[in-house]
Design a protein around this motif. Structure first.
Motif, short mmCIF file in Angstrom:
data_model
loop_
_atom_site.label_atom_id
_atom_site.label_comp_id
_atom_site.label_asym_id
_atom_site.label_seq_id
_atom_site.Cartn_x
_atom_site.Cartn_y
_atom_site.Cartn_z
N SER A 25 0.86 -1.17 0.00
CA SER A 25 0.00 0.00 0.00
C SER A 25 0.90 1.23 0.00
O SER A 25 2.07 1.16 0.33
N GLY A 26 0.31 2.36 -0.39
CA GLY A 26 1.12 3.55 -0.53
C GLY A 26 1.50 3.72 -1.99
O GLY A 26 0.65 3.63 -2.86
N ARG A 27 2.74 3.91 -2.25
CA ARG A 27 3.20 4.11 -3.62
C ARG A 27 3.04 2.82 -4.43
O ARG A 27 3.27 1.73 -3.91
N PRO A 28 2.64 2.89 -5.70
CA PRO A 28 2.49 1.69 -6.53
C PRO A 28 3.78 0.89 -6.64
O PRO A 28 4.85 1.44 -6.81
N LEU A 29 3.65 -0.42 -6.61
CA LEU A 29 4.81 -1.30 -6.67
C LEU A 29 5.54 -1.26 -7.99
O LEU A 29 6.69 -1.70 -8.07
N ARG A 30 4.90 -0.77 -9.03
CA ARG A 30 5.53 -0.79 -10.34
C ARG A 30 6.80 0.07 -10.38
O ARG A 30 7.59 -0.03 -11.32
N HIS A 31 6.99 0.90 -9.36
CA HIS A 31 8.19 1.72 -9.31
C HIS A 31 9.39 0.97 -8.73
O HIS A 31 10.49 1.49 -8.73
N TYR A 32 9.18 -0.25 -8.25
CA TYR A 32 10.19 -0.93 -7.47
C TYR A 32 10.56 -2.30 -8.02
O TYR A 32 9.69 -3.05 -8.48
N SER A 33 11.85 -2.64 -7.91
CA SER A 33 12.22 -4.05 -7.93
C SER A 33 11.82 -4.61 -6.58
O SER A 33 11.86 -3.92 -5.56
N SER A 71 7.10 -13.86 -8.72
CA SER A 71 6.28 -13.23 -9.75
C SER A 71 5.62 -12.00 -9.14
O SER A 71 5.68 -11.78 -7.93
N ARG A 72 5.00 -11.22 -10.00
CA ARG A 72 4.34 -10.01 -9.51
C ARG A 72 3.14 -9.67 -10.36
O ARG A 72 3.09 -10.02 -11.55
N ASP A 73 2.19 -8.99 -9.74
CA ASP A 73 1.01 -8.47 -10.43
C ASP A 73 0.91 -7.00 -10.03
O ASP A 73 0.39 -6.68 -8.96
N ASN A 74 1.42 -6.14 -10.88
CA ASN A 74 1.45 -4.72 -10.54
C ASN A 74 0.03 -4.13 -10.44
O ASN A 74 -0.19 -3.18 -9.70
N ALA A 75 -0.90 -4.70 -11.18
CA ALA A 75 -2.28 -4.21 -11.10
C ALA A 75 -2.87 -4.46 -9.72
O ALA A 75 -3.72 -3.70 -9.24
N LYS A 76 -2.42 -5.54 -9.08
CA LYS A 76 -2.89 -5.87 -7.73
C LYS A 76 -1.92 -5.40 -6.66
O LYS A 76 -2.15 -5.64 -5.47
#
Length: 124
Positions: A25-33, A71-76
């Motif tokens: 939560s907070g900043r979107p994860l898509r900015h991060y490895s 794995s990751r789901d940036n939308a979630k």
């Protein structure tokens, strides 16, 4: 700021599987490895796996290669660690962490944000 919460840990028998989740939560994860680390009492935290911001690149510790999948789901806003063929030596508290850098960091110092951890116990 990013808040990370791990879930999915538990008790499993040797050879079993678990899937850990790390919700942000907070900043979107898509900015991060995003990385996964683990720690047992009395030992230093060790690198497990890392995934790039878009999921295009991954890296694993030799001890889990071929058994764990990140794995990751940036939308979630969620990162996962699928663990199979678990061994008693995989028993640890597992932490997810976020890295603003563009690389696939394997050192703790490269990560800015950490979750509280989830316990994984593998019985023999």
């Amino acid at each position: 700021q990013v808040q990370l919460v791990e879930s999915g840990g538990g008790l499993v028998q040797r050879g079993g599987s678990l899937r850990l989740s790390c919700a942000a939560s907070g900043r979107p994860l898509r900015h991060y490895s995003m990385g996964w680390f683990r720690q047992v009492p009395g030992k230093e935290r060790e690198f497990v796996a890392v995934i790039s911001w878009n999921g295009g690149s991954t890296s694993y510790a030799d001890s889990v290669k071929g058994r764990f999948t990140i794995s990751r789901d940036n939308a979630k806003n969620t990162v996962y660690l699928q663990m199979t063929s678990l061994k008693p030596e995989d028993t640890a508290v597992y932490f997810c962490a976020a890295d603003l850098g563009v690389g696939l960091g394997q050192g703790e110092h490269e990560y800015e944000y950490w979750g509280q951890g989830t316990q994984v116990t593998v019985s023999s």
